[in-house]
Design a protein around this motif. Sequence first.
Motif, short mmCIF file in Angstrom:
data_model
loop_
_atom_site.label_atom_id
_atom_site.label_comp_id
_atom_site.label_asym_id
_atom_site.label_seq_id
_atom_site.Cartn_x
_atom_site.Cartn_y
_atom_site.Cartn_z
N LYS A 82 -26.33 1.12 -6.84
CA LYS A 82 -25.20 1.93 -6.40
C LYS A 82 -24.90 1.58 -4.95
CE LYS A 82 -24.97 4.63 -10.07
NZ LYS A 82 -23.90 4.52 -11.00
N CYS A 83 -23.66 1.77 -4.56
CA CYS A 83 -23.25 1.47 -3.19
C CYS A 83 -22.81 2.76 -2.52
CB CYS A 83 -22.11 0.46 -3.20
SG CYS A 83 -21.65 -0.11 -1.55
N SER A 84 -23.48 3.11 -1.44
CA SER A 84 -23.08 4.30 -0.69
C SER A 84 -21.76 4.00 0.02
CB SER A 84 -24.14 4.67 0.35
OG SER A 84 -24.17 3.70 1.39
N GLU A 129 -21.17 4.48 3.11
CA GLU A 129 -21.51 3.82 4.38
C GLU A 129 -21.68 2.32 4.18
OE1 GLU A 129 -25.00 6.00 5.33
OE2 GLU A 129 -23.89 7.75 6.00
#
Length: 103
Positions: free
Chosen positions: A41-43, A45
Motif C-alpha cells: 500500500k502507498c501512504s 505521504e
Amino acid sequence: MDVGSRIRYFRKLYNKTLKEISLDTGLSISFISNIEKGIKKCSLENLEVICSAIGITLSEFFNDNLPPEIEELISIAKNLENDKLKTLLTVARSLKAEQKESK
C-alpha cells in the motif's frame, strides 16, 4: 483507481526509472516496485514524494480526465527550456486560431 498502476503510468510517461525515483525519494526500489505491482500500500505521504520525484502534483496524479495525448504534451512541455516552451505555446495558439477560423 489503482494507485500502483497510475504511478507506473506516470513514471514511464516521464521517462523515470525505479532507481531515479528511489534516489529522489529515499524509498527502496523494491518498495516502489511493490507499490506499482499492488503488493504494498502507498501512504499519501509516500505518494506525494513519489509524485514530486516524477515531476507531477497530486492533483495531476488523481486527474484521470485528460486524454493520454494531453498528458504526454504536458510531460514534454514541462521538460522544455523556456524559449522552446514559448515556441510550443505559439504553435498551439496558432493551431487553436486556425481551428476557430475553419468552423
